[in-house]
Every structure is written in structure tokens, then in C-alpha cells.
Motif scaffolding. Structure first.
Motif, PDB file in Angstrom:
ATOM      1  N   ALA A 244       2.188  -3.249  81.299  1.00  0.00           N
ATOM      2  CA  ALA A 244       2.273  -3.375  82.756  1.00  0.00           C
ATOM      3  C   ALA A 244       2.349  -4.823  83.247  1.00  0.00           C
ATOM      4  CB  ALA A 244       1.079  -2.678  83.396  1.00  0.00           C
ATOM      5  N   SER A 245       2.110  -5.780  82.365  1.00  0.00           N
ATOM      6  CA  SER A 245       2.099  -7.189  82.770  1.00  0.00           C
ATOM      7  C   SER A 245       3.517  -7.725  82.935  1.00  0.00           C
ATOM      8  CB  SER A 245       1.358  -8.037  81.730  1.00  0.00           C
ATOM      9  OG  SER A 245       0.002  -7.698  81.724  1.00  0.00           O
ATOM     10  N   ALA A 246       3.697  -8.491  83.992  1.00  0.00           N
ATOM     11  CA  ALA A 246       5.000  -9.090  84.255  1.00  0.00           C
ATOM     12  C   ALA A 246       5.319 -10.195  83.252  1.00  0.00           C
ATOM     13  CB  ALA A 246       5.048  -9.645  85.682  1.00  0.00           C
ATOM     14  N   ASP A 247       4.282 -10.863  82.760  1.00  0.00           N
ATOM     15  CA  ASP A 247       4.459 -11.974  81.834  1.00  0.00           C
ATOM     16  C   ASP A 247       3.693 -11.706  80.547  1.00  0.00           C
ATOM     17  OD1 ASP A 247       5.933 -13.656  83.677  1.00  0.00           O
ATOM     18  OD2 ASP A 247       4.026 -13.947  84.744  1.00  0.00           O
ATOM     19  N   PRO A 248       4.131 -12.306  79.442  1.00  0.00           N
ATOM     20  CA  PRO A 248       3.370 -12.184  78.195  1.00  0.00           C
ATOM     21  C   PRO A 248       1.960 -12.746  78.384  1.00  0.00           C
ATOM     22  CG  PRO A 248       5.546 -13.116  77.785  1.00  0.00           C
ATOM     23  CD  PRO A 248       5.365 -13.085  79.281  1.00  0.00           C
ATOM     24  N   LEU A 249       1.005 -12.181  77.641  1.00  0.00           N
ATOM     25  CA  LEU A 249      -0.391 -12.611  77.748  1.00  0.00           C
ATOM     26  C   LEU A 249      -0.880 -13.114  76.402  1.00  0.00           C
ATOM     27  CD1 LEU A 249      -1.837  -9.561  79.741  1.00  0.00           C
ATOM     28  CD2 LEU A 249      -1.102 -11.778  80.666  1.00  0.00           C
ATOM     29  N   ASN A 250      -1.797 -14.071  76.443  1.00  0.00           N
ATOM     30  CA  ASN A 250      -2.432 -14.517  75.204  1.00  0.00           C
ATOM     31  C   ASN A 250      -3.772 -13.790  75.049  1.00  0.00           C
ATOM     32  OD1 ASN A 250      -4.552 -16.061  76.499  1.00  0.00           O
ATOM     33  ND2 ASN A 250      -3.017 -17.633  76.918  1.00  0.00           N
TER      34      ASN A 250
ATOM     35  N   LEU B 281      -1.383  -3.324  66.917  1.00  0.00           N
ATOM     36  CA  LEU B 281      -0.142  -3.144  67.686  1.00  0.00           C
ATOM     37  C   LEU B 281       1.040  -3.805  66.982  1.00  0.00           C
ATOM     38  CD1 LEU B 281      -1.550  -3.601  71.290  1.00  0.00           C
ATOM     39  CD2 LEU B 281      -0.630  -1.485  70.290  1.00  0.00           C
ATOM     40  N   GLN B 282       0.779  -4.930  66.320  1.00  0.00           N
ATOM     41  CA  GLN B 282       1.845  -5.591  65.566  1.00  0.00           C
ATOM     42  C   GLN B 282       2.256  -4.757  64.353  1.00  0.00           C
ATOM     43  OE1 GLN B 282      -0.245  -9.467  65.341  1.00  0.00           O
ATOM     44  NE2 GLN B 282       1.702 -10.357  66.010  1.00  0.00           N
ATOM     45  N   THR B 283       1.295  -4.114  63.685  1.00  0.00           N
ATOM     46  CA  THR B 283       1.664  -3.288  62.525  1.00  0.00           C
ATOM     47  C   THR B 283       2.473  -2.069  62.962  1.00  0.00           C
ATOM     48  OG1 THR B 283      -0.372  -1.963  62.508  1.00  0.00           O
ATOM     49  CG2 THR B 283      -0.365  -3.986  61.190  1.00  0.00           C
ATOM     50  N   TRP B 284       2.290  -1.637  64.194  1.00  0.00           N
ATOM     51  CA  TRP B 284       3.085  -0.527  64.733  1.00  0.00           C
ATOM     52  C   TRP B 284       4.417  -1.012  65.318  1.00  0.00           C
ATOM     53  CZ3 TRP B 284       2.355   4.807  65.224  1.00  0.00           C
ATOM     54  CH2 TRP B 284       1.162   5.299  64.694  1.00  0.00           C
ATOM     55  N   ASN B 285       4.644  -2.319  65.297  1.00  0.00           N
ATOM     56  CA  ASN B 285       5.855  -2.912  65.884  1.00  0.00           C
ATOM     57  C   ASN B 285       5.979  -2.623  67.378  1.00  0.00           C
ATOM     58  OD1 ASN B 285       6.917  -4.069  63.452  1.00  0.00           O
ATOM     59  ND2 ASN B 285       7.433  -1.985  62.823  1.00  0.00           N
ATOM     60  N   LEU B 286       4.840  -2.551  68.063  1.00  0.00           N
ATOM     61  CA  LEU B 286       4.856  -2.229  69.489  1.00  0.00           C
ATOM     62  C   LEU B 286       4.692  -3.446  70.387  1.00  0.00           C
ATOM     63  CD1 LEU B 286       2.793   1.067  69.461  1.00  0.00           C
ATOM     64  CD2 LEU B 286       5.233   0.792  69.953  1.00  0.00           C
ATOM     65  N   VAL B 287       4.368  -4.588  69.817  1.00  0.00           N
ATOM     66  CA  VAL B 287       4.306  -5.822  70.605  1.00  0.00           C
ATOM     67  C   VAL B 287       5.119  -6.887  69.892  1.00  0.00           C
ATOM     68  CG1 VAL B 287       2.056  -5.371  71.671  1.00  0.00           C
ATOM     69  CG2 VAL B 287       2.149  -6.613  69.524  1.00  0.00           C
ATOM     70  N   ARG B 288       5.602  -7.801  70.675  1.00  0.00           N
ATOM     71  CA  ARG B 288       6.324  -8.928  70.076  1.00  0.00           C
ATOM     72  C   ARG B 288       5.554 -10.206  70.375  1.00  0.00           C
ATOM     73  NH1 ARG B 288       9.831 -10.571  74.530  1.00  0.00           N
ATOM     74  NH2 ARG B 288       9.776  -8.880  76.022  1.00  0.00           N
ATOM     75  N   LEU B 289       5.590 -11.074  69.408  1.00  0.00           N
ATOM     76  CA  LEU B 289       4.906 -12.352  69.487  1.00  0.00           C
ATOM     77  C   LEU B 289       5.839 -13.354  70.155  1.00  0.00           C
ATOM     78  CD1 LEU B 289       2.392 -13.966  68.552  1.00  0.00           C
ATOM     79  CD2 LEU B 289       3.599 -14.338  66.406  1.00  0.00           C
TER      80      LEU B 289
END
Length: 183
Positions: A36-42, A64-72
Motif C-alpha cells: 500500500a505504500s507509495a514509496d519503497p520503505l526501509n 518475503l524475499q524468498t517468496w520473490n514478493l518484494v524487490r530490493l
């Protein structure tokens, strides 16, 4: 939680649903916030907004990274890692489907194949193998269908999903044409 009421409702609900889908509630809430965030979050921003510990956020992001659901995402001049979900919701759905298939369906098919190759020792095992064959064949059919659907571009996929029960009418028309004399 330091979120607007609208966002808080979404995040809390997604955490509840996540636990029903087999993921940790914290992971579901982190994902909902990122989605839901407009910008990437740390990680610090996620900790502040959700009130989670650093270790919970770190473990959630790793999952979430192992599920490939977020990008760094890296920002120039900033050493922190930022995280975002894919912009296209269809990419998210396709990724979820593929990851669930790899984790749940593929191992089940492998196990069924192994069991079907064994020689049954008695009538009960023959019956059980027959039932396993039915399950195997159904899962194989669904897996092939899934592969076909995954190969569709998003516009075609939306069109297919929008057809719903009208697909039955298309199949009836096809049946009429294929049953004509001379076919």
C-alpha cells in the motif's frame, strides 16, 4: 502502529488473512504495508510504522524475499536497503501462484509418482493406488492448465477470467460445430 485508520485496517486484516494462508501474521502485515505504500520503505520505516522489533522486520523481509514478493531497491547516497512490492498486481498474483506450486503442488506430484511406481502388495494397496492415480491425474491436469494460464498475457488472462460461466456457452457452440455431418 503509526498508520492512518484506513491503512491500519488493511494491514491488520492482511495479517489475519496471511495467517490463514500459511504465512506469519507479521509477514502479512509487512507485505500489506509495502503493497500500500507509495514509496519503497526501509526496515527502520517499517519498524516505526508497524511497531515491530528489528528482528521481526528483518525475518519478515527475508521471508518475503524468498517468496520473490518484494524487490530490493538501493538509493544513491543511502546505504540502507529499501523494499517494495511489484507495481503490477498481476505480477504479484503470478509470483504467488508459482511459489505455491513449487512449495505445495510439485512435491505432492513427486510423492504421488513415486507411490504409483511401487508394486501394490495387496488389494487394499491396489485400491489406494487407484485413488492416488485419480488424484495424480487431476493435479497433472490442473498443473497443465495452470501452465497455459501462466503463459497468457495479462490482458488475455483478464478476458478469460471475465468470461466466467460464459465459457460453457462457447464450449456448447464448439460442440455443435464439431458434431456437424462431415466433421
Amino acid at each position: 502502529m503509526h498508520l492512518s485508520p484506513l491503512l491500519q485496517s488493511f494491514v491488520l486484516h492482511f495479517g489475519e488473512m496471511g495467517s490463514r494462508w500459511g504465512i506469519n501474521r507479521t509477514v502479512g502485515q509487512i507485505y500489506a504495508l509495502l503493497f500500500a505504500s507509495a514509496d519503497p520503505l526501509n526496515a527502520d520505516q517499517i519498524m516505526e510504522k508497524l511497531g515491530f522489533s528489528r528482528s521481526n522486520v528483518s525475518m519478515g523481509l527475508k521471508e518475503l524475499q524468498t517468496w520473490n514478493l518484494v524487490r530490493l531497491i538501493h538509493r544513491p547516497g543511502d546505504r540502507r536497503d529499501y523494499f517494495a512490492t511489484p507495481d503490477d498486481i498481476w505480477t504479484i498474483v503470478r509470483t504467488l501462484a508459482e511459489e505455491r506450486k513449487k512449495r505445495e503442488i510439485d512435491p505432492t506430484l513427486s510423492m504421488l509418482r513415486e507411490l504409483l511406481m511401487q508394486t501394490p502388495g495387496n488389494e487394499d494397496e491396489r485400491h489406494a493406488q487407484g485413488r492416488m492415480r485419480e488424484m495424480h491425474d487431476l493435479i497433472e491436469l490442473l498443473t497443465r492448465w495452470y501452465g497455459d494460464v501462466q503463459g497468457l498475457d495479462t490482458e488475455r488472462l483478464v478476458m478469460l477470467l471475465s468470461l466466467g460461466a460464459r465459457v460453457q456457452k462457447i464450449l456448447e457452440i464448439k460442440d455443435k460445430f464439431t458434431s456437424l455431418p462431415g466433421r
